[in-house]
Scaffold this active site. Sequence first.
Site, PDB file in Angstrom:
ATOM      1  N   HIS A  73      45.230  42.420 -57.593  1.00  0.00           N
ATOM      2  CA  HIS A  73      45.519  41.709 -56.352  1.00  0.00           C
ATOM      3  C   HIS A  73      47.010  41.842 -56.069  1.00  0.00           C
ATOM      4  O   HIS A  73      47.850  41.397 -56.853  1.00  0.00           O
ATOM      5  CB  HIS A  73      45.127  40.245 -56.490  1.00  0.00           C
ATOM      6  CG  HIS A  73      45.057  39.512 -55.185  1.00  0.00           C
ATOM      7  ND1 HIS A  73      45.752  39.902 -54.058  1.00  0.00           N
ATOM      8  CD2 HIS A  73      44.361  38.394 -54.818  1.00  0.00           C
ATOM      9  CE1 HIS A  73      45.504  39.076 -53.075  1.00  0.00           C
ATOM     10  NE2 HIS A  73      44.653  38.152 -53.507  1.00  0.00           N
TER      11      HIS A  73
ATOM     12  N   CYS B   8      48.488  36.497 -48.778  1.00  0.00           N
ATOM     13  CA  CYS B   8      47.763  37.748 -49.025  1.00  0.00           C
ATOM     14  C   CYS B   8      47.341  38.488 -47.763  1.00  0.00           C
ATOM     15  O   CYS B   8      46.724  39.559 -47.850  1.00  0.00           O
ATOM     16  CB  CYS B   8      46.548  37.468 -49.893  1.00  0.00           C
ATOM     17  SG  CYS B   8      46.958  36.549 -51.385  1.00  0.00           S
TER      18      CYS B   8
ATOM     19  N   HIS C   8      38.044  42.053 -49.200  1.00  0.00           N
ATOM     20  CA  HIS C   8      39.134  41.369 -49.887  1.00  0.00           C
ATOM     21  C   HIS C   8      38.823  41.296 -51.375  1.00  0.00           C
ATOM     22  O   HIS C   8      39.676  41.608 -52.207  1.00  0.00           O
ATOM     23  CB  HIS C   8      39.342  39.976 -49.292  1.00  0.00           C
ATOM     24  CG  HIS C   8      40.567  39.285 -49.768  1.00  0.00           C
ATOM     25  ND1 HIS C   8      41.833  39.833 -49.622  1.00  0.00           N
ATOM     26  CD2 HIS C   8      40.746  38.095 -50.417  1.00  0.00           C
ATOM     27  CE1 HIS C   8      42.730  39.016 -50.145  1.00  0.00           C
ATOM     28  NE2 HIS C   8      42.094  37.957 -50.635  1.00  0.00           N
TER      29      HIS C   8
END
Length: 383
Positions: free
Chosen positions: A312, A143, A275
């Site tokens: 996400h 990520c 995040h």
Amino acid sequence: MTAMTADVVVTGYGVRTAFGSGPEAATGGVFAGRTSFRRVRRFDTTGFRSGFAAVPDDTETPALSGALREVADAAVGMADLPAGGETAVLLGTAGDFTAVTRFWRSGGEDADGVADTVPAALAESLATRFGARGPKYAFTNACVASATAIATGCALIADGRVDSAICAGGYLVEVENQAKFDSGWALAKDGTLRPFSAGRSGLLLGDGAAAVVLESADAAHRRGAPALARVSGWGMASDAHHVARPHPEARGLVAASRLALRRAGARYVDYVNAHGTGTKHNDIAETRGFHELFGPAAAAVPISSTKGSTGHLLEGSGAVEFVIALTALRSGIVPPTAGFTEPDPACDLDYVPNEAREAPLRRVLSVNAAFGGANTALVLEQV
């Protein structure tokens, strides 16, 4: 004697999310506090705990290579970057394994797409498309992959190794990762991602890709390319804690952010794109990290997670959220944390719930974290 480094500026960008292609679609959804989650139709989710993701209402998984070309074309076009230069191409991706499915479904006739399963092949393809003769790297570190691509592009330019870099990354929801996260009980069963909220129950995946053109300020000036913003700082650090969970005090995220702020010559920022995965461990750790990073000033910093709108985006997260942070900086509007229901006492900062906010933004920070303990931080400033 300290070596002189080149200033890094952004001269172009392109973005695609479940809201559609182009900056207007993405920001019209994100800054309006809209969500893009729906039940997935592009593969069978029977038997899954959660069959939701941030995807268009389509029945076929699109090709990642096409999404990357689309956003890179937009970024290079906006920057009016000439072809054939010593431009670096840096890509954050795990490759496109749906290409194998298309290969078998075609009876072996769609063999060209199988190369898209190799991350380096996708980077090579973009370099060939733009005649870029500089270094070519593909980052697969989950990520933070596309944020790592941007940070590396900044470092190459600052060190004088190249004058320009095309940095991109993307992920499109497919059955393998949906199944993995679902089997790990990481996905929100109710189809809503609620970062930093007391009602959060997990993350949701989403479609996303973005690309940015970075240049040295001198190179951009020489060819008359307007600088959209300056990338004044970047940092990367590891938690060295756990393969999947962040350090409880977000040690790596704090270290990466301090490196980025030190490079920028700053202690504070006017906005943070967090995040913010909407999971118990991430959101609490990140909140503690922001307290550590900013000290008593933390309560005054607006912080939001745009994953509440976009989902996400895995390897694409850093690049898409960099573009969102860039848009916030240029518009003077802080995007909200969509899906927020009620405050969590353990997440006690200003998480801009559900509604955007006007604010004088001079400097913004975008952070990302990944499995394996990897962390990145990018600082953008007005030019």
